[in-house]
Every structure is written in C-alpha cells, then in structure tokens.
Design a protein around this motif. Structure first.
Motif, PDB file in Angstrom:
ATOM      1  N   PHE A 131       0.802  -1.215   0.000  1.00 19.54           N
ATOM      2  CA  PHE A 131       0.000   0.000   0.000  1.00 19.54           C
ATOM      3  C   PHE A 131       0.842   1.275   0.000  1.00 19.54           C
ATOM      4  CE2 PHE A 131      -2.298  -3.396   2.202  1.00 19.54           C
ATOM      5  CZ  PHE A 131      -3.413  -3.489   1.384  1.00 19.54           C
ATOM      6  N   ILE A 132       2.156   1.122  -0.141  1.00 21.31           N
ATOM      7  CA  ILE A 132       3.024   2.299  -0.231  1.00 21.31           C
ATOM      8  C   ILE A 132       3.027   2.777  -1.682  1.00 21.31           C
ATOM      9  CG2 ILE A 132       5.361   3.179   0.061  1.00 21.31           C
ATOM     10  CD1 ILE A 132       5.824   1.068   2.163  1.00 21.31           C
ATOM     11  N   PRO A 133       2.586   3.996  -1.958  1.00 14.51           N
ATOM     12  CA  PRO A 133       2.582   4.483  -3.348  1.00 14.51           C
ATOM     13  C   PRO A 133       3.988   4.525  -3.925  1.00 14.51           C
ATOM     14  CG  PRO A 133       1.263   5.902  -1.918  1.00 14.51           C
ATOM     15  CD  PRO A 133       2.020   4.976  -1.019  1.00 14.51           C
ATOM     16  N   TYR A 134       4.121   4.062  -5.144  1.00 11.16           N
ATOM     17  CA  TYR A 134       5.435   4.055  -5.788  1.00 11.16           C
ATOM     18  C   TYR A 134       6.037   5.462  -5.854  1.00 11.16           C
ATOM     19  CZ  TYR A 134       4.277  -0.661  -7.457  1.00 11.16           C
ATOM     20  OH  TYR A 134       3.948  -1.992  -7.533  1.00 11.16           O
ATOM     21  N   GLN A 135       5.187   6.441  -6.144  1.00 13.04           N
ATOM     22  CA  GLN A 135       5.691   7.793  -6.339  1.00 13.04           C
ATOM     23  C   GLN A 135       6.333   8.371  -5.082  1.00 13.04           C
ATOM     24  OE1 GLN A 135       2.715   6.670  -6.996  1.00 13.04           O
ATOM     25  NE2 GLN A 135       2.217   7.020  -9.154  1.00 13.04           N
ATOM     26  N   SER A 136       5.916   7.894  -3.921  1.00 18.14           N
ATOM     27  CA  SER A 136       6.413   8.460  -2.664  1.00 18.14           C
ATOM     28  C   SER A 136       7.815   7.990  -2.307  1.00 18.14           C
ATOM     29  CB  SER A 136       5.451   8.115  -1.522  1.00 18.14           C
ATOM     30  OG  SER A 136       5.429   6.715  -1.293  1.00 18.14           O
ATOM     31  N   ILE A 137       8.312   6.940  -2.964  1.00 19.43           N
ATOM     32  CA  ILE A 137       9.618   6.399  -2.598  1.00 19.43           C
ATOM     33  C   ILE A 137      10.639   6.521  -3.732  1.00 19.43           C
ATOM     34  CG2 ILE A 137       8.757   4.829  -0.846  1.00 19.43           C
ATOM     35  CD1 ILE A 137       9.603   3.446  -4.248  1.00 19.43           C
ATOM     36  N   LEU A 138      10.320   7.253  -4.775  1.00 15.93           N
ATOM     37  CA  LEU A 138      11.222   7.318  -5.922  1.00 15.93           C
ATOM     38  C   LEU A 138      12.572   7.948  -5.569  1.00 15.93           C
ATOM     39  CD1 LEU A 138       8.860   8.249  -8.901  1.00 15.93           C
ATOM     40  CD2 LEU A 138       9.854   6.032  -8.321  1.00 15.93           C
ATOM     41  N   ILE A 139      12.552   9.051  -4.803  1.00 21.96           N
ATOM     42  CA  ILE A 139      13.814   9.727  -4.465  1.00 21.96           C
ATOM     43  C   ILE A 139      14.690   8.846  -3.573  1.00 21.96           C
ATOM     44  CG2 ILE A 139      14.833  11.700  -3.272  1.00 21.96           C
ATOM     45  CD1 ILE A 139      12.534  13.398  -4.288  1.00 21.96           C
ATOM     46  N   PRO A 140      14.182   8.318  -2.446  1.00 15.66           N
ATOM     47  CA  PRO A 140      15.046   7.414  -1.664  1.00 15.66           C
ATOM     48  C   PRO A 140      15.409   6.142  -2.417  1.00 15.66           C
ATOM     49  CG  PRO A 140      12.803   7.460  -0.786  1.00 15.66           C
ATOM     50  CD  PRO A 140      12.907   8.574  -1.763  1.00 15.66           C
ATOM     51  N   LEU A 141      14.541   5.684  -3.319  1.00 10.14           N
ATOM     52  CA  LEU A 141      14.865   4.505  -4.111  1.00 10.14           C
ATOM     53  C   LEU A 141      16.071   4.758  -4.999  1.00 10.14           C
ATOM     54  CD1 LEU A 141      14.218   1.677  -5.275  1.00 10.14           C
ATOM     55  CD2 LEU A 141      12.671   2.808  -6.881  1.00 10.14           C
ATOM     56  N   VAL A 142      16.056   5.878  -5.714  1.00 10.32           N
ATOM     57  CA  VAL A 142      17.181   6.218  -6.593  1.00 10.32           C
ATOM     58  C   VAL A 142      18.459   6.401  -5.785  1.00 10.32           C
ATOM     59  CG1 VAL A 142      18.086   7.994  -8.139  1.00 10.32           C
ATOM     60  CG2 VAL A 142      15.730   7.204  -8.404  1.00 10.32           C
ATOM     61  N   GLN A 143      18.365   7.062  -4.645  1.00 12.47           N
ATOM     62  CA  GLN A 143      19.551   7.268  -3.808  1.00 12.47           C
ATOM     63  C   GLN A 143      20.117   5.945  -3.311  1.00 12.47           C
ATOM     64  OE1 GLN A 143      17.985   9.943  -0.829  1.00 12.47           O
ATOM     65  NE2 GLN A 143      18.491  11.777  -2.017  1.00 12.47           N
ATOM     66  N   THR A 144      19.230   5.026  -2.929  1.00 12.32           N
ATOM     67  CA  THR A 144      19.685   3.721  -2.463  1.00 12.32           C
ATOM     68  C   THR A 144      20.372   2.946  -3.575  1.00 12.32           C
ATOM     69  OG1 THR A 144      17.889   3.619  -0.838  1.00 12.32           O
ATOM     70  CG2 THR A 144      18.956   1.540  -1.434  1.00 12.32           C
ATOM     71  N   LEU A 145      19.780   2.932  -4.755  1.00 12.79           N
ATOM     72  CA  LEU A 145      20.374   2.213  -5.883  1.00 12.79           C
ATOM     73  C   LEU A 145      21.706   2.820  -6.285  1.00 12.79           C
ATOM     74  CD1 LEU A 145      17.225   1.570  -8.115  1.00 12.79           C
ATOM     75  CD2 LEU A 145      18.429  -0.072  -6.678  1.00 12.79           C
ATOM     76  N   GLN A 146      21.834   4.142  -6.181  1.00 10.79           N
ATOM     77  CA  GLN A 146      23.108   4.785  -6.495  1.00 10.79           C
ATOM     78  C   GLN A 146      24.194   4.367  -5.515  1.00 10.79           C
ATOM     79  OE1 GLN A 146      21.923   8.915  -6.482  1.00 10.79           O
ATOM     80  NE2 GLN A 146      21.635   8.972  -8.710  1.00 10.79           N
ATOM     81  N   ARG A 147      23.838   4.243  -4.248  1.00 10.37           N
ATOM     82  CA  ARG A 147      24.832   3.898  -3.234  1.00 10.37           C
ATOM     83  C   ARG A 147      25.296   2.454  -3.332  1.00 10.37           C
ATOM     84  NH1 ARG A 147      22.671   6.986   2.290  1.00 10.37           N
ATOM     85  NH2 ARG A 147      22.850   9.126   1.451  1.00 10.37           N
ATOM     86  N   ILE A 148      24.411   1.571  -3.786  1.00  5.59           N
ATOM     87  CA  ILE A 148      24.812   0.164  -3.903  1.00  5.59           C
ATOM     88  C   ILE A 148      25.277  -0.177  -5.320  1.00  5.59           C
ATOM     89  CG2 ILE A 148      23.275  -0.542  -2.046  1.00  5.59           C
ATOM     90  CD1 ILE A 148      21.285  -1.552  -4.065  1.00  5.59           C
ATOM     91  N   GLY A 149      25.333   0.821  -6.195  1.00  3.93           N
ATOM     92  CA  GLY A 149      25.882   0.637  -7.529  1.00  3.93           C
ATOM     93  C   GLY A 149      24.975  -0.036  -8.529  1.00  3.93           C
ATOM     94  N   LEU A 150      23.670  -0.001  -8.304  1.00  2.89           N
ATOM     95  CA  LEU A 150      22.733  -0.651  -9.216  1.00  2.89           C
ATOM     96  C   LEU A 150      21.887   0.320 -10.024  1.00  2.89           C
ATOM     97  CD1 LEU A 150      21.411  -3.633  -7.039  1.00  2.89           C
ATOM     98  CD2 LEU A 150      23.121  -3.692  -8.862  1.00  2.89           C
ATOM     99  N   TYR A 151      22.061   1.620  -9.790  1.00  2.00           N
ATOM    100  CA  TYR A 151      21.236   2.585 -10.527  1.00  2.00           C
ATOM    101  C   TYR A 151      21.639   2.591 -12.004  1.00  2.00           C
ATOM    102  CZ  TYR A 151      19.159   6.927 -12.119  1.00  2.00           C
ATOM    103  OH  TYR A 151      18.447   7.865 -12.820  1.00  2.00           O
ATOM    104  N   GLY A 152      20.619   2.636 -12.859  1.00  2.00           N
ATOM    105  CA  GLY A 152      20.865   2.666 -14.289  1.00  2.00           C
ATOM    106  C   GLY A 152      21.147   1.323 -14.906  1.00  2.00           C
ATOM    107  N   THR A 153      20.983   0.247 -14.142  1.00  5.70           N
ATOM    108  CA  THR A 153      21.258  -1.099 -14.646  1.00  5.70           C
ATOM    109  C   THR A 153      19.989  -1.945 -14.633  1.00  5.70           C
ATOM    110  OG1 THR A 153      21.817  -2.044 -12.482  1.00  5.70           O
ATOM    111  CG2 THR A 153      23.587  -0.945 -13.694  1.00  5.70           C
ATOM    112  N   LEU A 154      20.018  -2.996 -15.416  1.00  6.37           N
ATOM    113  CA  LEU A 154      18.890  -3.920 -15.449  1.00  6.37           C
ATOM    114  C   LEU A 154      18.790  -4.697 -14.137  1.00  6.37           C
ATOM    115  CD1 LEU A 154      16.814  -4.403 -17.675  1.00  6.37           C
ATOM    116  CD2 LEU A 154      18.110  -6.411 -18.372  1.00  6.37           C
TER     117      LEU A 154
END
Length: 292
Positions: A131-154
């Motif tokens: 029930f967590i809206p996707y739009q509400s977590i986009l910024i922390p999601l991108v930041q998390t993926l950037q820190r673990i090196g998965l942003y921009g990848t499949l």
C-alpha cells in the motif's frame, strides 16, 4: 429414449430476464473491446489512412509496415526500434518473477506453518508494503540504488521489482499454504524431516496452483511497468519495452499506426501468458481463498 426425452424435457427455457442479461453482457463486452479494435485496425493502416475521421473504419488493406518499423526502428529519422528493449523486458521479467515468487513462497510457508512469536506483526508489516505508493519512494529509491551501484542497470530494476513483489507473493502463498493440512507437516516432522526438507519435499510439490497465480500476477505487473523503468534506467539501451514504446512518439509528428503496432507487439507476451495459463489463474485464487 425415454430417459433422453425426460432429460431433454427437463431443461428450463431461458427466460426473458436471461436474454436481457446476456444482451447486456454482450454489449458491455463490445464496449470493453472497442479500444482493442482501434488498436488493431490502426496498426494495420498506412500512415496516410490514419486520421480522426477514419479512426473507426477498417484498413484499406493489410499493411504490416507499421509492425516492422516499430520493431526495427528507422535509423534515418532517428527512431529506435523495440527489438532490443523487448529483450531487456524478457531479461527483466523472467528472473524478477521467479525470484519474487520463490521468496514469497518461503515467506508464506514460514508464516502459515511455522508460527513464531511476532508472526501476527510480521505478516501485516510485509503486507503494508503493498500500500506504499510508488511515487512516494522514488527519491530514496534512486539514492539507495546509487549507493549500492545498481542505478541505471537492469539488475537494479530486477532488484526493485523483486522487493516490491514480495508482499503480494507472500500473501498469495501464505493463504494457499494455510489450506495444506497441518498433519502433513507434523507427520514429516515425526519422520525426522526439518524445516527446509519439509519445504522441498512436501510444500513445493503442492505449490503449482499458487505458483501460477503469483507468476501471472508478477509477470503482468513487471512487464507493463513504466514508472520504475523510466526512473531507474536512464539509458535507452537498458530500458524495458514500455519505455521504448513511449519513445516511439516523434517530437513533431506522431505516426499512430507505428505507435499502435508497437503497443500490440509489446502486449503479445502478457496476452500469451493469459491464453496459456489463464484457466489456472482462477483455480489458484480459489484454492487459496478458503483460509487466510
């Protein structure tokens, strides 16, 4: 002969109410299928035949050029085709569906058959993720993926869909495993089987109905996703087919026949899945609806 006549005579004639109901259902079905009709006839038209005035008219001939252009693209006009991105969606959807189903199966098994202190809190907490809206977590999601090196990848996109698929797959498998007799678990325990052995030898062979439901649900959701695809993957050669379909639209002129042809190509996998496994979908839902 007498029995056959009696059986035939025992059939009740359909009342006027039934006929009205069938007519209403047929009309609703036709109304529901109108967008699909427009999609198909527009994709079969040439660009010269596409207009608002001729939107409902059938094509003047069978033109398949729109499908070829949508699939291969047009290098002269800078139009990227769907072929590479279609493969990206396959590479994304298949592992994400399998991983989320496996994790949901394990969670459902533990929550249904191995009650532990705090289980009544853990299960609602997992479901809360649905029930967590996707739009509400986009910024922390991108930041998390950037820190673990998965942003921009499949792989980053696979990770996102696996995590977001765990709540619904856990719910599906937990409700289904609740219908499995507890005596099977107890008998296996008496025979010396442990938690993991019982899961492998007893639970997994019984999981086909729930697996079909989870697979259809996840496959459709992941394949049709656009928001995560456009947010997590910024490079066109990594993006899924839904994002590439959006990019088929030109800056000044939209070739609607190409757009519709691309949309039909992008929809074929989910249509195929429902045709092949659709009859098992309701069976699996009903199998897990008795308890839970």
């Amino acid at each position: 002969m007498t029995g056959g006549a009696a059986a035939g005579g025992g059939r009740r004639p359909r009342s006027a109410g039934h006929l009205v109901l069938y007519a209403a259902l047929a009309a609703a079905s036709m109304l529901y299928l109108l967008p699909f009709y427009v999609l198909v006839v527009t994709s079969m038209k040439s660009f010269a035949d596409v207009s608002l005035a001729q939107m409902w008219s059938p094509p003047s001939g069978l033109h398949f050029g729109s499908f070829a252009q949508a699939w291969r693209g047009d290098a002269e006009h800078g139009l990227r085709g769907l072929d590479g991105n279609f493969l990206n969606s396959v590479k994304l959807t298949v592992p994400a569906t399998l991983l989320s189903a496996i994790l949901g199966s394990m969670n459902g098994y533990i929550l249904a058959k191995w009650r532990f202190r705090g289980a009544d809190v853990v299960f609602p907490a997992i479901l809360f993720g649905m029930f967590i809206p996707y739009q509400s977590i986009l910024i922390p999601l991108v930041q998390t993926l950037q820190r673990i090196g998965l942003y921009g990848t499949l792989w980053g996109l696979i990770f996102v869909h696996v995590v977001y698929g765990i709540p619904i797959t856990t719910l599906i498998f937990r409700n289904y495993y609740a219908t499995v007799p507890t005596e099977l678990i107890e008998a296996s325990t008496v025979d010396g089987a442990g938690l993991w052995a019982i899961y492998q030898r007893v639970i997994v062979p019984l999981s086909a109905p729930a697996l079909v439901v989870a697979a259809i649900w996840q496959f459709t959701s992941i394949w049709n996703d656009f928001l995560f695809g456009v947010t997590v993957t910024s490079q066109p050669d990594v993006q899924p087919v839904t994002v590439a379909l959006n990019n088929l639209a030109g800056s000044f002129v939209v070739e609607w026949n190409v757009q519709m042809g691309g949309a039909l190509l992008a929809a074929l996998p989910t249509l195929f899945v429902y045709i092949v496994l659709g009859r098992y979908f309701m069976r699996g839902l009903m199998a897990g609806s008795l308890k839970g």
